[in-house]
Design an enzyme around this catalytic site. Structure first.
Site, mmCIF file in Angstrom:
data_model
loop_
_atom_site.group_PDB
_atom_site.id
_atom_site.type_symbol
_atom_site.label_atom_id
_atom_site.label_comp_id
_atom_site.label_asym_id
_atom_site.label_seq_id
_atom_site.Cartn_x
_atom_site.Cartn_y
_atom_site.Cartn_z
ATOM 1 C CG ASP A 126 1.702 4.883 5.645
ATOM 2 O OD1 ASP A 126 1.111 4.022 6.321
ATOM 3 O OD2 ASP A 126 2.267 5.859 6.164
ATOM 4 C CG ASP A 161 -0.056 -0.116 2.521
ATOM 5 O OD1 ASP A 161 0.127 -1.259 2.968
ATOM 6 O OD2 ASP A 161 0.468 0.886 3.030
HETATM 7 N N1 ADE Z 1 1.138 1.286 5.784
HETATM 8 C C1 ADE Z 1 1.710 0.436 6.618
HETATM 9 N N2 ADE Z 1 2.201 0.871 7.806
HETATM 10 C C2 ADE Z 1 2.797 -0.003 8.653
HETATM 11 N N3 ADE Z 1 2.942 -1.304 8.407
HETATM 12 C C3 ADE Z 1 2.459 -1.774 7.252
HETATM 13 N N4 ADE Z 1 2.458 -3.011 6.733
HETATM 14 C C4 ADE Z 1 1.850 -2.946 5.524
HETATM 15 N N5 ADE Z 1 1.455 -1.684 5.250
HETATM 16 C C5 ADE Z 1 1.830 -0.939 6.310
#
Ligand code: ADE
Ligand SMILES: CSC[C@H]1O[C@H](OP(=O)(O)O)[C@H](O)[C@@H]1O
Length: 287
Positions: free
Chosen positions: A212, A210
């Site tokens: 974030d 992703d």
């Molecule tokens: N955005 C994110 N923040 C922290 N850990 C993650 N693991 C997968 N995506 C994450």
């Protein structure tokens, strides 16, 4: 006692390893409590490999509660010399897109200080070098393995490790980007530090799931979105691990294997017998 040379610690979405033959399930205990789950040990590419699901089967253990000292101690009991960590990470850079693979070369600690970070305490002090938190030899093997498996892979990047379990706020995500961090996760620390103290080479296969919170063109991260990307890439991550295992020969050596040689500062004559006993497996040859 079962033995293996290569360890794989599976993160979110990776709770079992395919392709193992001659499989045995092994439960271990340690002076630091029980590991996350039983180890699955089997043969892959001619090598004995020990697999552990970091969060336990069924994903029951949150990042703050991971028994990382027990996990690393148990890998050491098994004789592991190279430990591949597979982790789901958020991307803080446009070029590191969901579905891509990154082999990070730096870590930045933004955990909140509640996780035990060392084996050396209560009567003994060691300061390991941690300027290069990932083993450079294992890191380049992981990169080659990802290229061979056909992944879109990026070599290098700084992974910031947050406490979680909630994902970042928009302000935190933007601040992490301003600081120049590339990836974000919740589990690489203290795991990488403890592996270094145990003189086990450690490298991370980061699966980008992703963007974030920061990306204006993407929705905020959700578990469903993370899991969907991991499922789509499940075969790829297993293939990369298999390629890496095939490249880690019996003669694999790493600077990590002598990390403690210059790290223990405590006067040996003042180390209590019970402390020596507790650390026998991790540091016995130096005490
Ligand atoms: N955005 C994110 N923040 C922290 N850990 C993650 N693991 C997968 N995506 C994450
Ligand atoms: C399910 S998204 C957040 C979760 O995923 C990552 O776990 P791991 O590093 O074990 O793959 C991240 O660190 C969080 O624990």
């Amino acid at each position: 006692m079962s033995q293996a040379t290569i360890g794989v610690i599976g993160g979110s979405g990776l709770y079992a390893m395919e392709g193992l033959t001659d499989v045995e399930e092994v439960r271990l205990t340690t002076p630091y409590g029980d590991p996350s789950d039983a180890f699955i040990i089997g043969t892959l590419a001619g090598q004995r490999v020990a697999f552990l699901p970091r969060h336990g089967r069924g994903h029951r253990i949150n990042p703050s509660e991971l028994p990382s000292r027990a996990n690393i101690h148990a890998f050491k009991q098994l004789g592991i010399r190279a430990l591949i960590s597979v982790s789901a990470v958020g991307s803080l850079r446009e070029e590191y897109a969901p579905g891509h693979v990154v082999i990070p070369n730096q870590l930045f600690d933004r955990t909140k200080g509640g996780r035990p970070t060392t084996f050396f305490e209560q009567g003994i002090v060691a300061h390991i070098a941690f300027d290069k938190p990932f083993c450079p030899v294992l890191t380049s093997i992981l990169h080659e393995a990802a290229v061979t498996a056909g992944a879109t892979v990026h070599m290098g990047g700084t992974m910031v490790v947050m406490e979680g379990p909630a994902f970042s706020t928009l302000a935190e995500s933007e601040e992490n980007r301003r600081r120049g961090h590339d990836l974000i996760g919740m589990t690489a620390l203290p795991e990488a530090k403890l592996a270094r103290e145990a003189e086990i080479a450690y490298g991370t296969l980061a699966m980008v799931t992703d963007y974030d919170a920061w990306h204006p063109g993407h929705d905020a991260v959700t578990v469903d979105a993370v899991v969907a990307v991991l499922h789509a890439n499940a075969t790829l991550s297993q293939q990369i691990v298999a390629q890496a295992v095939a490249r880690i020969g019996a003669d694999f050596t790493s600077p990590a294997h002598s990390a403690l040689a210059t790290a223990i500062i405590t006067d040996r004559s003042r180390i209590a017998p019970e402390v020596k006993e507790r650390l026998a497996l991790i540091a016995g040859k130096y005490l």
